[in-house]
Every structure is written in structure tokens, then in C-alpha cells.
Scaffold this motif. Structure first.
Motif, mmCIF file in Angstrom:
data_model
loop_
_atom_site.group_PDB
_atom_site.id
_atom_site.type_symbol
_atom_site.label_atom_id
_atom_site.label_comp_id
_atom_site.label_asym_id
_atom_site.label_seq_id
_atom_site.Cartn_x
_atom_site.Cartn_y
_atom_site.Cartn_z
ATOM 1 N N GLY A 241 0.809 -1.188 0.000
ATOM 2 C CA GLY A 241 0.000 0.000 0.000
ATOM 3 C C GLY A 241 0.853 1.253 0.000
ATOM 4 N N TYR A 242 0.195 2.343 0.118
ATOM 5 C CA TYR A 242 0.839 3.651 0.121
ATOM 6 C C TYR A 242 1.069 4.139 1.543
ATOM 7 N N GLU A 243 1.913 5.148 1.670
ATOM 8 C CA GLU A 243 2.267 5.684 2.982
ATOM 9 C C GLU A 243 1.056 6.175 3.766
ATOM 10 N N ASP A 244 0.010 6.599 3.057
ATOM 11 C CA ASP A 244 -1.181 7.085 3.754
ATOM 12 C C ASP A 244 -2.113 5.956 4.186
ATOM 13 N N GLY A 245 -1.687 4.699 3.975
ATOM 14 C CA GLY A 245 -2.473 3.543 4.397
ATOM 15 C C GLY A 245 -3.474 3.054 3.376
ATOM 16 N N THR A 246 -3.544 3.701 2.202
ATOM 17 C CA THR A 246 -4.477 3.257 1.170
ATOM 18 C C THR A 246 -3.813 2.248 0.250
ATOM 19 N N TYR A 247 -4.633 1.496 -0.477
ATOM 20 C CA TYR A 247 -4.126 0.494 -1.415
ATOM 21 C C TYR A 247 -4.133 1.005 -2.854
ATOM 22 N N GLN A 248 -5.141 1.757 -3.235
ATOM 23 C CA GLN A 248 -5.293 2.361 -4.557
ATOM 24 C C GLN A 248 -5.230 1.328 -5.690
ATOM 25 N N PRO A 249 -6.203 0.427 -5.755
ATOM 26 C CA PRO A 249 -6.182 -0.637 -6.755
ATOM 27 C C PRO A 249 -6.235 -0.165 -8.204
ATOM 28 N N ASP A 250 -6.664 1.051 -8.450
ATOM 29 C CA ASP A 250 -6.737 1.559 -9.817
ATOM 30 C C ASP A 250 -5.523 2.381 -10.214
ATOM 31 N N ALA A 251 -4.559 2.497 -9.327
ATOM 32 C CA ALA A 251 -3.362 3.288 -9.625
ATOM 33 C C ALA A 251 -2.490 2.582 -10.655
ATOM 34 N N VAL A 252 -1.791 3.370 -11.453
ATOM 35 C CA VAL A 252 -0.859 2.841 -12.438
ATOM 36 C C VAL A 252 0.414 2.420 -11.712
ATOM 37 N N VAL A 253 1.001 1.302 -12.136
ATOM 38 C CA VAL A 253 2.234 0.800 -11.541
ATOM 39 C C VAL A 253 3.389 1.097 -12.486
ATOM 40 N N ASP A 254 4.480 1.656 -11.941
ATOM 41 C CA ASP A 254 5.634 1.902 -12.795
ATOM 42 C C ASP A 254 6.671 0.787 -12.614
ATOM 43 N N ARG A 255 7.705 0.821 -13.444
ATOM 44 C CA ARG A 255 8.714 -0.242 -13.433
ATOM 45 C C ARG A 255 9.500 -0.285 -12.125
ATOM 46 N N GLY A 256 9.671 0.845 -11.465
ATOM 47 C CA GLY A 256 10.324 0.857 -10.165
ATOM 48 C C GLY A 256 9.484 0.138 -9.124
ATOM 49 N N GLN A 257 8.197 0.432 -9.103
ATOM 50 C CA GLN A 257 7.295 -0.227 -8.163
ATOM 51 C C GLN A 257 7.227 -1.726 -8.427
ATOM 52 N N MET A 258 7.170 -2.101 -9.700
ATOM 53 C CA MET A 258 7.108 -3.523 -10.031
ATOM 54 C C MET A 258 8.365 -4.238 -9.563
ATOM 55 N N ALA A 259 9.507 -3.598 -9.684
ATOM 56 C CA ALA A 259 10.755 -4.201 -9.197
ATOM 57 C C ALA A 259 10.660 -4.479 -7.706
ATOM 58 N N VAL A 260 10.082 -3.554 -6.961
ATOM 59 C CA VAL A 260 9.922 -3.738 -5.519
ATOM 60 C C VAL A 260 8.980 -4.903 -5.240
ATOM 61 N N PHE A 261 7.849 -4.957 -5.914
ATOM 62 C CA PHE A 261 6.884 -6.046 -5.699
ATOM 63 C C PHE A 261 7.530 -7.410 -5.941
ATOM 64 N N VAL A 262 8.179 -7.537 -7.081
ATOM 65 C CA VAL A 262 8.753 -8.821 -7.485
ATOM 66 C C VAL A 262 9.917 -9.214 -6.574
ATOM 67 N N PRO B 7 9.469 -15.164 3.017
ATOM 68 C CA PRO B 7 8.745 -14.175 3.811
ATOM 69 C C PRO B 7 9.628 -13.085 4.394
ATOM 70 N N GLY B 8 10.878 -13.007 4.005
ATOM 71 C CA GLY B 8 11.785 -12.008 4.566
ATOM 72 C C GLY B 8 11.473 -10.583 4.171
ATOM 73 N N GLY B 9 10.707 -10.400 3.085
ATOM 74 C CA GLY B 9 10.334 -9.067 2.642
ATOM 75 C C GLY B 9 11.516 -8.225 2.229
ATOM 76 N N ASP B 10 11.337 -6.930 2.285
ATOM 77 C CA ASP B 10 12.341 -5.991 1.800
ATOM 78 C C ASP B 10 13.680 -6.137 2.515
ATOM 79 N N ALA B 11 13.661 -6.483 3.783
ATOM 80 C CA ALA B 11 14.903 -6.642 4.542
ATOM 81 C C ALA B 11 15.765 -7.771 3.991
#
Length: 97
Positions: free
Chosen positions: A1-22, A29-33
């Protein structure tokens, strides 16, 4: 989600965000760390070590999930299309293309 606590399912995803997701999914389960820090010298000039998605872009590039464009850049600001997203996921989890 976003820093404001929302998920925003209709938001456009950029290549930077996709890199983070993947990257996060690949090391779950270690996540970003659990995502390695990345090399001292950036692979892509447009994703310097100070970029918010640097370690994730470097990780998935190092794992062969993504390559840069023909101009040698990653273009993290560009919209990630549905076909690109499918390729990211397939390569990350060694699924047939």
C-alpha cells in the motif's frame, strides 16, 4: 500500500514499483529486509544507489528477471504494462513463458 495507508487498486504501476513487488515476493517471507543491498556501482545509470528502488532493481536484474532498454537504461518511471508484469512474474518464479 501507500504511505497514507491506502491500497489504490486503480493506480498505475511503474517499473520501479514492479521491481519492488517482485523482489519482495522472491525473498518472501523475509520481505524488503531480505533483498540484498546491491553492487556499489549501478547497473543502470538512471537507477543510482540513491534511488528508492535501487536494491530491488539490482536484485531482479542480477537474477535475470529484467534487462534494461536498448539505451542501457531501466526507466523506472515508465508504466509497467500487463505483458511486462507477466514476464517479470514468470521469470522470477521460473514459470514457462
Amino acid at each position: 500500500g501507500y504511505e497514507d495507508g491506502t491500497y489504490q487498486p486503480d493506480a498505475v504501476v511503474d517499473r520501479g514499483q514492479m521491481a519492488v513487488f517482485v523482489a519482495r515476493a522472491m525473498v518472501a517471507p523475509g520481505g524488503d529486509a531480505a533483498v540484498p543491498t546491491g553492487p556499489a556501482t549501478p547497473t543502470f545509470p538512471d537507477v543510482p544507489t540513491s534511488h528508492w528502488a535501487y536494491k530491488q532493481v539490482e536484485y531482479i536484474a542480477g537474477e535475470g528477471v529484467v534487462k534494461g532498454y536498448e539505451d542501457g537504461l531501466y526507466h523506472p518511471e515508465r508504466t509497467c504494462t500487463r505483458d511486462q508484469m507477466a514476464v517479470y512474474v514468470a521469470k522470477a518464479f521460473e514459470l514457462p513463458l
